[in-house]
Motif scaffolding. Structure first.
Motif, PDB file in Angstrom:
ATOM      1  N   VAL A  45     -44.685  29.508  47.721  1.00 15.17           N
ATOM      2  CA  VAL A  45     -44.200  30.428  46.688  1.00 15.17           C
ATOM      3  C   VAL A  45     -44.530  31.877  47.054  1.00 15.17           C
ATOM      4  N   CYS A  46     -43.497  32.677  47.244  1.00 14.18           N
ATOM      5  CA  CYS A  46     -43.698  34.080  47.591  1.00 14.18           C
ATOM      6  C   CYS A  46     -44.303  34.822  46.404  1.00 14.18           C
ATOM      7  N   LEU A  47     -45.329  35.649  46.701  1.00 17.79           N
ATOM      8  CA  LEU A  47     -46.028  36.310  45.597  1.00 17.79           C
ATOM      9  C   LEU A  47     -45.281  37.529  45.068  1.00 17.79           C
ATOM     10  N   HIS A  48     -44.135  37.863  45.705  1.00 21.84           N
ATOM     11  CA  HIS A  48     -43.364  39.010  45.221  1.00 21.84           C
ATOM     12  C   HIS A  48     -42.549  38.629  43.987  1.00 21.84           C
ATOM     13  N   ARG A  49     -41.535  37.759  44.168  1.00 26.40           N
ATOM     14  CA  ARG A  49     -40.734  37.309  43.021  1.00 26.40           C
ATOM     15  C   ARG A  49     -40.472  35.803  43.102  1.00 26.40           C
ATOM     16  N   GLY A  50     -41.408  35.099  43.713  1.00 24.77           N
ATOM     17  CA  GLY A  50     -41.334  33.633  43.676  1.00 24.77           C
ATOM     18  C   GLY A  50     -40.357  32.985  44.636  1.00 24.77           C
ATOM     19  N   GLY A  51     -39.859  33.732  45.622  1.00 25.05           N
ATOM     20  CA  GLY A  51     -38.950  33.131  46.607  1.00 25.05           C
ATOM     21  C   GLY A  51     -39.613  31.942  47.312  1.00 25.05           C
ATOM     22  N   SER A  52     -38.787  31.048  47.813  1.00 24.24           N
ATOM     23  CA  SER A  52     -39.310  29.885  48.530  1.00 24.24           C
ATOM     24  C   SER A  52     -39.337  30.216  50.018  1.00 24.24           C
ATOM     25  N   ALA A  64     -40.554  34.856  57.214  1.00 21.74           N
ATOM     26  CA  ALA A  64     -39.977  35.919  56.376  1.00 21.74           C
ATOM     27  C   ALA A  64     -39.338  35.292  55.154  1.00 21.74           C
ATOM     28  N   CYS A  65     -39.686  35.807  53.980  1.00 19.15           N
ATOM     29  CA  CYS A  65     -39.133  35.297  52.718  1.00 19.15           C
ATOM     30  C   CYS A  65     -37.618  35.567  52.694  1.00 19.15           C
ATOM     31  N   PRO A  66     -36.842  34.595  52.221  1.00 21.51           N
ATOM     32  CA  PRO A  66     -35.380  34.786  52.224  1.00 21.51           C
ATOM     33  C   PRO A  66     -34.900  35.769  51.151  1.00 21.51           C
ATOM     34  N   TYR A  67     -35.792  36.152  50.210  1.00 20.28           N
ATOM     35  CA  TYR A  67     -35.353  36.970  49.063  1.00 20.28           C
ATOM     36  C   TYR A  67     -35.338  38.460  49.411  1.00 20.28           C
ATOM     37  N   HIS A  68     -36.497  39.035  49.795  1.00 21.57           N
ATOM     38  CA  HIS A  68     -36.530  40.457  50.156  1.00 21.57           C
ATOM     39  C   HIS A  68     -37.152  40.679  51.532  1.00 21.57           C
ATOM     40  N   GLY A  69     -37.330  39.591  52.246  1.00 18.57           N
ATOM     41  CA  GLY A  69     -37.726  39.696  53.649  1.00 18.57           C
ATOM     42  C   GLY A  69     -39.197  40.002  53.925  1.00 18.57           C
ATOM     43  N   TRP A  70     -40.072  39.916  52.940  1.00 17.89           N
ATOM     44  CA  TRP A  70     -41.492  40.150  53.226  1.00 17.89           C
ATOM     45  C   TRP A  70     -41.944  39.137  54.273  1.00 17.89           C
ATOM     46  N   GLN A  71     -42.778  39.605  55.203  1.00 19.15           N
ATOM     47  CA  GLN A  71     -43.200  38.731  56.295  1.00 19.15           C
ATOM     48  C   GLN A  71     -44.666  38.336  56.155  1.00 19.15           C
TER      49      GLN A  71
END
Ligand code: FES
Ligand SMILES: [Fe+2]
Length: 387
Positions: A45-52, A64-71
């Motif tokens: 679970v991505c800590l930014h907006r919950g992306g998988s 890299a998160c598929p939502y906003h690309g945080w690595q």
């Protein structure tokens, strides 16, 4: 379900250049490899907006998160936030839980918990796996609609073979089978059993004549390991022919278990015989599945009082006892009722070792709630009584 144990998350060859999603202990995780081939396991679970995270891609040594690309790197730390650019000072608490990993026996093992290294129950030894001269290995999967602890108990239960597995159990001689010896260790135990085939009558038993002299007992040596919820069963058909089943039973959630099975055989080692071996292995799984998925309750009863055990069950009981120690003394059990009460509305993380080291970080995700160990429960009752 217990935290602070090693579990098998996936087969090694299933994780290549793309992130892979796995579910264990009711939570999602991402597995990915860095450029050196080292596999990492993070909370999905991505800590930014919950992306998988597992829906993203591997970039250098990060996922890299598929939502906003945080690595996120292998330690779970955010290394790059594309919208903020290279110079942005990423806060220390921008990290998800990362778990220790090891690759053994063609499997990826992850330690799901925050216990320091010296307190971790080690991954079970399996020396025959690398001895390819004397053993032929076969890998297989099985899925059960049953709790992992039930699957483990079924695996180490020798008495059921006489009734569930006609291929190697014999109802006629169920009474003659006996446990010869039991050896107890810290969080694993092994027993030695002899099973006697019935008199060789009837043509359909002819194949048995090939492998044993009349009435020669089969030696069955089951072992349970709390680590990985592993069941190992060695069956010595005779002095030269042995089978070893090494099954890691991973709790996907409370109701589902995935078994990573390795079967070794010391005879007819040519790959041509794999298909037949696999068929027999799957037949055994199917027979167990029919019994297990119909058994009630789905979970191992909370106390031994709710099921009646007999002398022949003492080996199985050793597993129950050890498991209860981890629940009642160590407090490793996930409070599934609490997790379920907020399902879909709140995400939790299994606590990682670094979370324990840095509790000052104000972790974004809450750690999964645990059932209090018995001593604490008693303390709470005492305090309540005092007030
Ligand atoms: S949700 Fe993952 S980067 Fe935004
Ligand atoms: Fe069985």
């Amino acid at each position: 379900m217990l935290i602070n144990l090693w579990y098998v998350a996936e087969w090694s060859d299933a994780v290549k250049d793309k992130p892979v999603k796995v579910k264990l202990l009711g939570q999602n995780f991402v597995l990915f490899r860095d450029r050196q081939g080292k596999v990492s396991c993070l909370s999905d679970v991505c800590l930014h907006r919950g992306g998988s995270l597992s829906g993203g891609r591997t970039v250098r040594d990060c996922v890299a998160c598929p939502y906003h690309g945080w690595q996120f790197n292998g330690d779970g730390k955010v290394e790059f936030i594309p919208s903020e650019g290279e110079d942005f000072q990423i806060p220390d608490r921008a990290r998800v839980d990362a778990y220790p990993t090891e690759e053994r026996y063609g499997m990826i093992w992850v330690f799901l918990g925050d216990a320091p290294e010296e307190e971790r129950i080690p991954i079970p030894e399996f020396p025959e796996y690398d001895d390819t001269e004397n053993w032929r290995a076969l890998h297989d999967n099985w899925e059960w609609k049953a709790e992992a602890a039930r699957v483990v108990e079924n695996g180490i239960d020798i008495a059921h073979a006489s009734f569930v597995h006609p291929m190697f159990g014999y109802e006629e001689t169920a009474q003659e089978n006996h446990i010869k010896k039991v050896e107890y260790h810290d969080y694993w135990a092994r027993s030695w059993n002899e099973q006697y085939p019935p008199e060789l009558t009837g043509g359909f038993l002819n194949w048995r004549k090939l492998i044993r002299s009349d009435r020669q007992p089969t030696e069955t040596i089951p072992t349970w390991y709390m680590s990985g919820m592993v069941v190992r069963i060695q069956i010595n058909l005779n002095a030269k022919m042995s089978l070893i089943m090494f099954d890691a039973n991973t709790p996907v959630d409370e109701h589902n278990t995935r078994t990573f099975a390795v079967q070794l055989r010391s005879f007819v080692k040519h790959p041509l015989f794999d298909a037949g071996s696999r068929k027999r292995l799957q037949k055994i799984f199917r027979e167990d599945q029919t019994i297990l998925e119909a058994a009630a309750p789905n979970y191992l009863p909370e106390t031994l009082a709710n099921e009646l055990s007999v002398k022949d069950d003492r080996f199985m009981s050793s597993f129950r006892r050890a498991r209860r120690t981890l629940i009642e003394e160590k407090g490793y059990q996930i409070d599934s009722a609490k997790v379920k009460a907020v399902e879909g509305r709140k995400s939790y993380a299994i606590p990682s070792p670094f979370r324990r080291e840095r509790s000052d970080l104000r972790w974004v995700m809450d750690a999964v709630p645990l059932v209090a160990p018995l001593t604490e429960k008693i303390k709470i009752v005492d305090q309540a009584e005092l007030s």
